[in-house]
Write an enzyme that holds these catalytic residues in place. Sequence first.
Site, PDB file in Angstrom:
ATOM      1  N   CYS A 110       0.816  -1.227   0.000  1.00 32.99           N
ATOM      2  CA  CYS A 110       0.000   0.000   0.000  1.00 32.99           C
ATOM      3  C   CYS A 110       0.840   1.264   0.000  1.00 32.99           C
ATOM      4  O   CYS A 110       0.329   2.343  -0.286  1.00 32.99           O
ATOM      5  CB  CYS A 110      -0.933   0.009   1.202  1.00 32.99           C
ATOM      6  SG  CYS A 110      -1.967  -1.420   1.274  1.00 32.99           S
ATOM      7  N   HIS A 245      -3.704   7.153   3.763  1.00 39.21           N
ATOM      8  CA  HIS A 245      -4.078   5.879   3.143  1.00 39.21           C
ATOM      9  C   HIS A 245      -5.515   5.538   3.535  1.00 39.21           C
ATOM     10  O   HIS A 245      -5.912   5.711   4.691  1.00 39.21           O
ATOM     11  CB  HIS A 245      -3.116   4.770   3.593  1.00 39.21           C
ATOM     12  CG  HIS A 245      -3.425   3.440   2.975  1.00 39.21           C
ATOM     13  ND1 HIS A 245      -3.824   3.307   1.674  1.00 39.21           N
ATOM     14  CD2 HIS A 245      -3.396   2.179   3.492  1.00 39.21           C
ATOM     15  CE1 HIS A 245      -4.034   2.031   1.399  1.00 39.21           C
ATOM     16  NE2 HIS A 245      -3.786   1.324   2.492  1.00 39.21           N
ATOM     17  N   ASN A 275     -10.331  -0.258   0.287  1.00 40.17           N
ATOM     18  CA  ASN A 275      -8.880  -0.063   0.289  1.00 40.17           C
ATOM     19  C   ASN A 275      -8.327  -0.530  -1.061  1.00 40.17           C
ATOM     20  O   ASN A 275      -8.373  -1.713  -1.383  1.00 40.17           O
ATOM     21  CB  ASN A 275      -8.290  -0.894   1.439  1.00 40.17           C
ATOM     22  CG  ASN A 275      -6.778  -0.767   1.536  1.00 40.17           C
ATOM     23  OD1 ASN A 275      -6.126  -0.231   0.645  1.00 40.17           O
ATOM     24  ND2 ASN A 275      -6.219  -1.290   2.618  1.00 40.17           N
TER      25      ASN A 275
END
Length: 332
Positions: A110, A245, A275
């Site tokens: 990520c 994030h 996500n």
Amino acid sequence: MSFEILGTGSAHPACRKTNDDIAQLVDTSDEWIRSRTGIESRYVCTTETLQDLALEAAQKALKMAKVQPKELDLILVATIRGDCITPSAACILQNALGASCPAFDLNAACSGFLYALDTADGWFCRNRAKKVLVVAAETMSRLLNYQDRTTCPLFGDGAGAVVLGQGDALLSIHLTAKGDPLTLRIDNTDGQSPFLKMDHPAEQYLHMSGQNTYRFAVSNLCRQLKLAAQEAGIDLKDLDWVLPHQANLRIIEGAQHRLPIPTEKYCINIQNWGNTSAAAVPILMDEFCRKGTFKPGDLLGLVVFGGGLTTGSAILRWTIDPKKIFDSEVSK
Ligand code: ACO
């Protein structure tokens, strides 16, 4: 000399799945997913490939930047897994765009977009590049076990892109890695070798210790953003926007309680995307850029965390005039 952002773009597959759709597959509910994560729906690939998403995001960013593919000096793609092991997603994208520059992938889970920005910064600093395309693209739906309710509701597919040109808009960037083979893990496939002697062939599914990731995430969002601000020589209160994030709304709220930044300065779109791993921050940036939220001179704080375990944070001065976005849309 470092870089400034000239254009942004993003893309998602056509199919959108709500929490109720996920609850048809596993023992979960809209109420559980919404209240524990903030997620309401996510996009999932049906017929689209990672390349389709990467190409669409890249073309939108190039259009906004008014940069031709032939002008690019480097293409970087941040992804956990491209469509092929080789060629890289970046080489496939280079071919589709008709560009002719070096191209490679990088994987920092990520945190990949921030790792890619840092790599691009090196090319600008060494005077090797005048224009760089950075794309973060993920097809997380291919890496999930849709019988595991602890992971499958959390992720979605998408791509975000930025075109970078020479400039001084990057005030600081800070990366970390803390080798941890277990907290977030996706095994690769074992292949067909007749010589392998494995008791259990690897399954290409995401395994995650949710609570360990949660603790790591909250403390690091705060620590890494503070460090980036310190390195940029600014106070956290000077930030106009925070782009964290998008893994879980509660993680963002945890950071909001600990940082002296008003909540309205946090950009959030997890409710619609879930996500999307490395793609989350560039997708968020593109969405808020196109809404006209960012004004030239605004200070943006980017902060991410992910498998590895890795983190990244950066302070950027915004340089795109919202008027320019309008012009590039008109010239379609
Ligand atoms: N629906 C219903 N119940 C569920 C679900 C679900 N989808 N998932 C878990 N549960 C249950 C568990 O089985 C458990 O039940 P039990 O008490 O009977 O054993 C209960 O809910 C509580 O489980 P917890 O894991 O304690 O739930 P928590 O509140 O911690 O939320 C979550 C889980 C959402 C995963 C949270 O820990 C989290 O967000 N962690 C961070 C995840 C993250 O950031 N991941 C990505 C980071 S990096 C990257 O992007 C690759």
